[in-house]
Scaffold this motif. Structure first.
Motif, PDB file in Angstrom:
ATOM      1  N   GLU A 312      65.379  83.667  38.605  1.00  0.00           N
ATOM      2  CA  GLU A 312      65.883  82.121  38.311  1.00  0.00           C
ATOM      3  C   GLU A 312      64.992  81.567  37.284  1.00  0.00           C
ATOM      4  O   GLU A 312      65.436  80.567  36.273  1.00  0.00           O
ATOM      5  N   THR A 313      63.861  81.444  37.557  1.00  0.00           N
ATOM      6  CA  THR A 313      62.876  80.836  36.924  1.00  0.00           C
ATOM      7  C   THR A 313      62.905  81.213  35.283  1.00  0.00           C
ATOM      8  O   THR A 313      62.690  80.258  34.262  1.00  0.00           O
ATOM      9  N   MET A 314      63.048  82.511  35.008  1.00  0.00           N
ATOM     10  CA  MET A 314      63.053  83.021  33.557  1.00  0.00           C
ATOM     11  C   MET A 314      64.527  82.350  33.090  1.00  0.00           C
ATOM     12  O   MET A 314      64.410  82.144  31.706  1.00  0.00           O
ATOM     13  N   VAL A 315      65.410  82.439  33.879  1.00  0.00           N
ATOM     14  CA  VAL A 315      66.686  81.971  33.183  1.00  0.00           C
ATOM     15  C   VAL A 315      66.626  80.410  32.871  1.00  0.00           C
ATOM     16  O   VAL A 315      67.024  80.122  31.981  1.00  0.00           O
ATOM     17  N   LEU A 316      65.907  79.860  33.595  1.00  0.00           N
ATOM     18  CA  LEU A 316      65.579  78.367  33.430  1.00  0.00           C
ATOM     19  C   LEU A 316      64.874  78.055  32.092  1.00  0.00           C
ATOM     20  O   LEU A 316      64.687  76.884  31.542  1.00  0.00           O
ATOM     21  N   MET A 317      64.046  79.127  31.787  1.00  0.00           N
ATOM     22  CA  MET A 317      63.281  79.108  30.444  1.00  0.00           C
ATOM     23  C   MET A 317      64.132  79.011  29.243  1.00  0.00           C
ATOM     24  O   MET A 317      64.041  78.472  28.147  1.00  0.00           O
ATOM     25  N   ALA A 318      65.220  79.606  29.399  1.00  0.00           N
ATOM     26  CA  ALA A 318      66.438  79.869  28.227  1.00  0.00           C
ATOM     27  C   ALA A 318      67.365  78.675  28.127  1.00  0.00           C
ATOM     28  O   ALA A 318      67.662  78.052  27.162  1.00  0.00           O
ATOM     29  N   GLU A 319      67.801  78.123  29.561  1.00  0.00           N
ATOM     30  CA  GLU A 319      68.884  77.132  29.466  1.00  0.00           C
ATOM     31  C   GLU A 319      68.741  76.515  30.804  1.00  0.00           C
ATOM     32  O   GLU A 319      68.612  76.871  31.903  1.00  0.00           O
ATOM     33  N   ASN A 320      69.145  75.111  30.735  1.00  0.00           N
ATOM     34  CA  ASN A 320      69.006  74.137  31.867  1.00  0.00           C
ATOM     35  C   ASN A 320      70.141  74.506  32.647  1.00  0.00           C
ATOM     36  O   ASN A 320      71.083  73.591  32.377  1.00  0.00           O
ATOM     37  N   LEU A 321      70.535  75.406  33.364  1.00  0.00           N
ATOM     38  CA  LEU A 321      71.881  75.812  34.247  1.00  0.00           C
ATOM     39  C   LEU A 321      71.636  75.203  35.476  1.00  0.00           C
ATOM     40  O   LEU A 321      70.475  75.075  36.179  1.00  0.00           O
ATOM     41  N   PRO A 322      72.867  74.992  36.221  1.00  0.00           N
ATOM     42  CA  PRO A 322      72.568  74.658  37.712  1.00  0.00           C
ATOM     43  C   PRO A 322      72.026  75.639  38.560  1.00  0.00           C
ATOM     44  O   PRO A 322      72.539  77.109  38.153  1.00  0.00           O
ATOM     45  N   LEU A 323      71.198  75.484  39.503  1.00  0.00           N
ATOM     46  CA  LEU A 323      70.696  76.784  40.270  1.00  0.00           C
ATOM     47  C   LEU A 323      71.816  77.675  40.809  1.00  0.00           C
ATOM     48  O   LEU A 323      71.713  78.825  40.732  1.00  0.00           O
ATOM     49  N   LEU A 324      73.049  77.072  41.290  1.00  0.00           N
ATOM     50  CA  LEU A 324      74.134  77.934  41.945  1.00  0.00           C
ATOM     51  C   LEU A 324      74.751  78.942  40.768  1.00  0.00           C
ATOM     52  O   LEU A 324      75.046  80.136  40.931  1.00  0.00           O
ATOM     53  N   ALA A 325      75.036  78.402  39.535  1.00  0.00           N
ATOM     54  CA  ALA A 325      75.295  79.124  38.332  1.00  0.00           C
ATOM     55  C   ALA A 325      74.372  80.356  38.239  1.00  0.00           C
ATOM     56  O   ALA A 325      74.941  81.276  37.824  1.00  0.00           O
ATOM     57  N   ILE A 326      73.178  79.907  38.174  1.00  0.00           N
ATOM     58  CA  ILE A 326      72.116  81.068  37.842  1.00  0.00           C
ATOM     59  C   ILE A 326      72.422  82.149  38.983  1.00  0.00           C
ATOM     60  O   ILE A 326      72.382  83.383  38.513  1.00  0.00           O
ATOM     61  N   ARG A 327      72.538  81.820  40.144  1.00  0.00           N
ATOM     62  CA  ARG A 327      72.393  82.772  41.338  1.00  0.00           C
ATOM     63  C   ARG A 327      73.827  83.552  41.365  1.00  0.00           C
ATOM     64  O   ARG A 327      73.693  84.612  41.419  1.00  0.00           O
ATOM     65  N   GLN A 328      74.930  82.987  40.931  1.00  0.00           N
ATOM     66  CA  GLN A 328      76.087  83.569  40.590  1.00  0.00           C
ATOM     67  C   GLN A 328      76.148  84.712  39.478  1.00  0.00           C
ATOM     68  O   GLN A 328      76.415  85.715  39.791  1.00  0.00           O
ATOM     69  N   GLN A 329      75.167  84.339  38.438  1.00  0.00           N
ATOM     70  CA  GLN A 329      75.187  85.306  37.453  1.00  0.00           C
ATOM     71  C   GLN A 329      74.315  86.134  37.854  1.00  0.00           C
ATOM     72  O   GLN A 329      74.645  87.412  37.722  1.00  0.00           O
ATOM     73  N   ILE A 330      73.273  86.155  38.754  1.00  0.00           N
ATOM     74  CA  ILE A 330      72.440  87.162  39.054  1.00  0.00           C
ATOM     75  C   ILE A 330      72.880  88.344  40.218  1.00  0.00           C
ATOM     76  O   ILE A 330      72.781  89.321  39.883  1.00  0.00           O
ATOM     77  N   SER A 331      73.623  87.592  41.184  1.00  0.00           N
ATOM     78  CA  SER A 331      74.367  88.382  42.054  1.00  0.00           C
ATOM     79  C   SER A 331      75.505  89.019  41.352  1.00  0.00           C
ATOM     80  O   SER A 331      75.773  90.349  41.850  1.00  0.00           O
ATOM     81  N   SER A 332      76.169  88.544  40.507  1.00  0.00           N
ATOM     82  CA  SER A 332      77.290  89.346  39.748  1.00  0.00           C
ATOM     83  C   SER A 332      76.968  90.559  38.912  1.00  0.00           C
ATOM     84  O   SER A 332      77.317  91.584  38.781  1.00  0.00           O
ATOM     85  N   ALA A 333      75.757  90.319  38.209  1.00  0.00           N
ATOM     86  CA  ALA A 333      75.206  91.054  37.450  1.00  0.00           C
ATOM     87  C   ALA A 333      74.302  92.317  37.940  1.00  0.00           C
ATOM     88  O   ALA A 333      74.694  93.525  37.560  1.00  0.00           O
ATOM     89  N   ILE A 334      73.450  92.168  39.209  1.00  0.00           N
ATOM     90  CA  ILE A 334      72.588  93.195  39.446  1.00  0.00           C
ATOM     91  C   ILE A 334      73.262  93.746  40.892  1.00  0.00           C
ATOM     92  O   ILE A 334      73.741  93.008  41.699  1.00  0.00           O
TER      93      ILE A 334
END
Length: 391
Positions: A312-334
């Motif tokens: 989550e922290t690493m994704v935020l280094m790239a783009e300021n996304l909502p935390l829920l959106a990041i978690r959805q990306q992670i749970s969908s990808a891995i």
């Protein structure tokens, strides 16, 4: 003259003599060294045969290899070399830190070796860029810190790259059970995205290499690394990419994010990312979410849950996304999380294998499949997401 004085004398003569030679073979260099040794004025105290052999090797190592480090690099019992200063060298031999009884002759000699190491892979280290990662010919990791950042002088840490360790070897070492290895084999073959986490020295890259054995031979694979260490030999359709630092003018950098984006244009079946450390995590997750099933990667963390937080922290280094959106990306990808650890007795083991499920409202939901009970890896759950399995 002592042996070191002889060595320096011969080395200087040889450098002058061979400076204009191109493509000179090792055999010819050794013959030149032998001639120089025979021509040295030995007064009434000639060198013994053993002394000549040691001097010959020492001079050759200075010219062609890594001087006194060659002895440590050739010693299979040495796992890590820690140069705190030119005259202070420690080694990790069989899990124990030992101060070595040898040292470089000067700061300049150590700095010359450093430039030789980084120059071979087109890296730059100087006062303006005093910290650099590099690798040796065998894949061993090298980390360099120069003064004034390093107070005592140039500091070098070399983590030796072991001979390729297969999954069969890991089973023999009791790092993983046969059952768990076969389970992971099926997951890799059937295109599950797997993320390997662990602390420093837990064996992430070694385990990733072993896991890669299960990638189907006919797949097209792109590997992306900061310093190339992966050794995937059974896949013919393989492209290996490595990052590049800035040049002296501060230009020409090729980072992990750029390589992942480039890999997506190469028609890969699978993307293998050596280790994510920063904003490239977002690109990796997007790659996993855009049809590149069976991708593999690693990251540094103390637990599987901690790895999710770090992503989550690493994704935020790239783009300021909502935390829920990041978690959805992670749970969908891995699909699968594999966590490794290094026990107090220095043994490296698979500590946990978990399945990452869909979010429970806004929180991660995992299904623990295998867990280390202090003695062995035991099964404690069944796979819920079976949509990718060919059954």
């Amino acid at each position: 003259m002592n042996n070191n004085e002889y060595k320096n004398s011969i080395k200087k003569q040889l450098i002058d003599e061979l400076s204009d030679s191109v493509g000179l073979e090792d055999k010819e260099i050794l013959e030149s060294i032998d001639r120089k040794i025979e021509n040295i004025e030995l007064n009434s105290n000639p060198l013994k045969l053993k002394e000549k052999i040691l001097l010959r090797k020492s001079v050759f190592d200075s010219l062609k290899n890594y001087d006194i480090l060659t002895e440590l690099l050739d010693d299979k019992k040495v796992n890590e070399i820690m140069i705190n200063a030119y005259d202070e060298i420690f080694i990790d031999r069989d899990g124990k830190y030992i101060r070595w009884d040898k040292k470089f002759e000067s700061k300049e000699q150590l700095e010359n070796i450093i430039q030789q190491i980084v120059g071979k892979i087109n890296r730059i280290v100087n006062v303006s860029n005093p910290i650099v990662d590099a690798r040796l010919y065998d894949g061993s990791r090298v980390h360099v810190v120069l003064p004034p950042i390093a107070i005592k002088g140039a500091t070098v840490t070399i983590r030796k790259f072991p001979e390729r360790i297969t999954m069969k070897k890991l089973i023999e070492y009791e790092s993983i059970t046969i059952e768990a290895a076969e389970f992971l084999s099926e997951l890799v073959k059937n295109g599950y995205n797997i993320f390997i986490s662990g602390g420093t020295g837990s064996g992430k890259t070694t385990f990733l290499n072993a896991m890669s054995e299960y990638i189907p031979q006919g797949d097209r694979v792109i590997t992306i690394e900061d310093s190339a260490e992966l050794n995937i030999s059974h896949v013919e359709n393989l492209v290996s990419l490595e990052t590049r630092d800035k040049n002296v003018e501060g230009e020409g950098e090729i980072n992990m994010s750029m390589l992942i984006k480039a890999a997506l244009r190469m028609n890969p079946d699978r993307i293998v990312v050596g280790e994510v450390r920063g904003k490239e995590a977002l690109d990796m997750l997007q790659a996993m979410n855009t049809g590149h099933d069976g991708s593999l990667s690693t990251g540094h963390a103390n637990s599987s849950y901690d790895m999710l937080s770090r992503l989550e922290t690493m994704v935020l280094m790239a783009e300021n996304l909502p935390l829920l959106a990041i978690r959805q990306q992670i749970s969908s990808a891995i699909d699968i999380l594999v966590h490794l650890t290094k026990l107090k007795n220095k043994k490296r083991v698979v500590y946990e294998i978990s399945e990452l499920l869909e979010l429970d409202k806004e929180n991660y939901k995992t299904n623990k499949l295998y867990e280390f009970d202090g003695q062995s890896l035991i099964k404690c759950g069944s796979l819920k997401n079976k949509r990718k399995l060919n059954i």
